[in-house]
Design a protein around this motif. Structure first.
Motif, PDB file in Angstrom:
ATOM      1  N   ALA A  32       8.962   0.395  -1.168  1.00 21.88           N
ATOM      2  CA  ALA A  32       9.914   0.181  -2.121  1.00 21.88           C
ATOM      3  C   ALA A  32      11.193  -0.718  -1.672  1.00 21.88           C
ATOM      4  O   ALA A  32      11.822  -1.555  -2.380  1.00 21.88           O
ATOM      5  CB  ALA A  32      10.282   1.462  -2.629  1.00 21.88           C
ATOM      6  N   ASN A  63       7.252  -0.619 -10.665  1.00 22.72           N
ATOM      7  CA  ASN A  63       8.433  -0.352 -10.257  1.00 22.72           C
ATOM      8  C   ASN A  63       9.628  -1.288 -10.383  1.00 22.72           C
ATOM      9  O   ASN A  63      10.772  -1.166 -10.631  1.00 22.72           O
ATOM     10  CB  ASN A  63       8.396   0.351  -9.124  1.00 22.72           C
ATOM     11  N   SER A  64       9.241  -2.391  -9.821  1.00 28.69           N
ATOM     12  CA  SER A  64      10.208  -3.483  -9.554  1.00 28.69           C
ATOM     13  C   SER A  64      10.548  -4.242 -11.076  1.00 28.69           C
ATOM     14  O   SER A  64      11.792  -4.355 -11.411  1.00 28.69           O
ATOM     15  CB  SER A  64       9.526  -4.862  -9.012  1.00 28.69           C
ATOM     16  N   GLN A  90       3.844  -2.271  -6.084  1.00 29.81           N
ATOM     17  CA  GLN A  90       5.218  -2.028  -6.462  1.00 29.81           C
ATOM     18  C   GLN A  90       5.886  -2.876  -7.634  1.00 29.81           C
ATOM     19  O   GLN A  90       7.085  -2.898  -7.915  1.00 29.81           O
ATOM     20  CB  GLN A  90       6.480  -2.273  -5.422  1.00 29.81           C
ATOM     21  N   TRP A  91       4.934  -3.517  -8.114  1.00 28.55           N
ATOM     22  CA  TRP A  91       5.069  -4.427  -9.393  1.00 28.55           C
ATOM     23  C   TRP A  91       5.813  -3.785 -10.589  1.00 28.55           C
ATOM     24  O   TRP A  91       6.805  -4.124 -11.144  1.00 28.55           O
ATOM     25  CB  TRP A  91       4.175  -5.388  -9.759  1.00 28.55           C
ATOM     26  N   VAL A 138       5.200  -8.405  -3.527  1.00 31.77           N
ATOM     27  CA  VAL A 138       5.343  -7.164  -4.080  1.00 31.77           C
ATOM     28  C   VAL A 138       4.135  -6.540  -5.057  1.00 31.77           C
ATOM     29  O   VAL A 138       3.809  -5.386  -5.159  1.00 31.77           O
ATOM     30  CB  VAL A 138       6.661  -7.475  -5.126  1.00 31.77           C
ATOM     31  N   THR A 184      13.046  -1.826 -12.656  1.00 31.23           N
ATOM     32  CA  THR A 184      14.486  -2.002 -11.700  1.00 31.23           C
ATOM     33  C   THR A 184      15.111  -3.308 -12.302  1.00 31.23           C
ATOM     34  O   THR A 184      16.344  -3.351 -12.530  1.00 31.23           O
ATOM     35  CB  THR A 184      14.222  -2.045 -10.138  1.00 31.23           C
ATOM     36  N   LEU A 185      14.082  -4.161 -12.347  1.00 30.01           N
ATOM     37  CA  LEU A 185      14.635  -5.496 -12.764  1.00 30.01           C
ATOM     38  C   LEU A 185      15.275  -5.376 -14.293  1.00 30.01           C
ATOM     39  O   LEU A 185      16.218  -5.979 -14.509  1.00 30.01           O
ATOM     40  CB  LEU A 185      13.526  -6.566 -12.932  1.00 30.01           C
ATOM     41  N   LEU A 200      12.180   1.137  -8.422  1.00 28.68           N
ATOM     42  CA  LEU A 200      12.319   1.442  -7.068  1.00 28.68           C
ATOM     43  C   LEU A 200      13.002   2.337  -6.660  1.00 28.68           C
ATOM     44  O   LEU A 200      12.743   2.911  -5.394  1.00 28.68           O
ATOM     45  CB  LEU A 200      12.331  -0.252  -6.515  1.00 28.68           C
ATOM     46  N   SER A 260      10.430  -4.307  -1.468  1.00 24.81           N
ATOM     47  CA  SER A 260      10.547  -4.880  -2.675  1.00 24.81           C
ATOM     48  C   SER A 260      11.970  -5.047  -3.196  1.00 24.81           C
ATOM     49  O   SER A 260      12.277  -6.103  -4.119  1.00 24.81           O
ATOM     50  CB  SER A 260       9.809  -3.903  -3.797  1.00 24.81           C
ATOM     51  N   VAL A 261      12.758  -4.344  -3.086  1.00 25.69           N
ATOM     52  CA  VAL A 261      14.333  -4.426  -3.157  1.00 25.69           C
ATOM     53  C   VAL A 261      14.848  -5.672  -2.644  1.00 25.69           C
ATOM     54  O   VAL A 261      15.600  -6.373  -3.184  1.00 25.69           O
ATOM     55  CB  VAL A 261      15.042  -3.284  -2.747  1.00 25.69           C
ATOM     56  N   LEU A 280      13.540  -8.702  -4.464  1.00 29.01           N
ATOM     57  CA  LEU A 280      14.195  -9.028  -5.716  1.00 29.01           C
ATOM     58  C   LEU A 280      15.695  -9.404  -5.541  1.00 29.01           C
ATOM     59  O   LEU A 280      16.088 -10.315  -6.144  1.00 29.01           O
ATOM     60  CB  LEU A 280      14.161  -7.588  -6.487  1.00 29.01           C
TER      61      LEU A 280
END
Length: 317
Positions: free
Chosen positions: A263, A98-99, A95-96, A90, A102-103, A244, A266-267, A270
């Motif tokens: 993205a 963005n992750s 995309q860290w 990731v 989202t987290l 994301l 990355s979803v 997660l």
């Protein structure tokens, strides 16, 4: 939005103006509770952005190592190594940040959903009329298309994180209620009767017997809440949730296939990480800590159902 105003539809059945009723209801709520929604939106935005900033503050590699160690402790070294490689990927896909946004949204939405779902599920397990009353509501919340929930929350909270979080909570809440109620109801009635025979109060029986025995089912509900929150958090990118979901929406608007896949992957990372770790905790995780504790003689053997029953009875006595 113009709604059909004719008295009957072509089939001859009188038109039911459900849409007009809902519009009128939302207008009334928005007019009379404007300040409340402003305060709620400010609190939600502060919580989500604060947690996102906290997650993004340390070096990304350090957070990956911590999360991988947590996965290792929750299950085994294989999950820890897999988490290290996938979360590292990731970072490699850029995309860290963005992750982490989202987290943060998923964590806050999950906490809010569980704070509401677990007490409601316990109450429904104890009171049949409440269970019958909330069942159709849970059906509506869970089966209504996810995109539909974005419309009323945007009406009340406008575009941004607060509306996205409320929609996420609405969509993710039902499994927490259902599985908490199911877990409490599945506790052996004879064990509960034994608790009553020892003179336990309802609160003591719940805390000492029902809740511990129902914990695996409740944790399955927690797992489902997290997964639904993650899926809805991505859809909520349409209303400005960022993260994301925002990257996926941006990729759709610009036809950027590469960004969309980065993205999306990355979803997936997660989702798999959260699913495996929460499932391990629900199934009696952190086995490594227990094994080391047993070897050191400081932590007892894992409790069996009979042990939990016995401890529950002792707690009430």
């Amino acid at each position: 939005m113009m709604l059909q105003t004719m008295d009957t539809v072509e089939s001859g059945i009188p038109r039911i103006p459900v849409g007009q009723w809902i519009d009128t209801g939302f207008d009334w709520v928005k007019t009379n509770f404007r300040e409340f929604f402003h305060l709620l939106a400010d609190g939600i935005e502060t919580a989500v952005e604060g947690l996102a900033d906290l997650l993004a503050w340390p070096p990304a590699l350090a957070v990956v190592i911590v999360l991988s160690l947590l996965a290792w402790l929750a299950r085994d070294w294989k999950l820890g190594l897999g988490s290290l490689l996938s979360l590292g990927a990731v970072i490699g896909m850029d995309q860290w940040d963005n992750s982490m946004v989202t987290l943060a949204l998923v964590v806050v939405a999950t906490v809010v959903a569980l704070v509401l779902a677990i007490p409601l599920g316990i109450a429904a397990a104890r009171w049949d009329p409440l269970s019958a009353a909330i069942r159709p509501v849970m059906d509506l919340m869970q089966t209504m298309p996810a995109f539909v929930w974005l419309v009323p929350v945007v009406t009340l909270f406008s575009i941004g994180v607060p509306g996205a979080l409320i929609a996420t909570v609405i969509f993710a809440l039902p499994p927490g209620v259902r599985l908490t109620e199911l877990g409490i109801r599945q506790v052996d009635a004879e064990v509960v009767e034994a608790g009553h025979a020892f003179g336990g109060t309802p609160r003591q029986i719940l805390r000492g017997i029902q809740f511990p025995l129902a914990m695996p089912t409740i944790m399955a509900g927690v797992n489902q809440v997290i997964m639904l929150a993650l899926s809805m958090a991505v859809i909520a990118g349409l209303v400005g949730a960022g993260g994301l979901g925002g990257a996926v929406v941006s990729a759709i608007m610009t036809l950027n296939i590469g960004l969309g896949f980065e993205a999306g992957l990355s979803v997936v990372v997660l989702a798999i990480y959260l699913d495996r770790v929460t499932a391990s905790v629900g199934g009696g995780g952190f086995s490594l800590l227990r094994r080391r504790g047993r070897n050191a003689g400081s932590v007892p053997e894992p409790a069996t159902d009979e042990d939990v029953d016995l401890e529950g009875r002792k707690a009430m006595v």
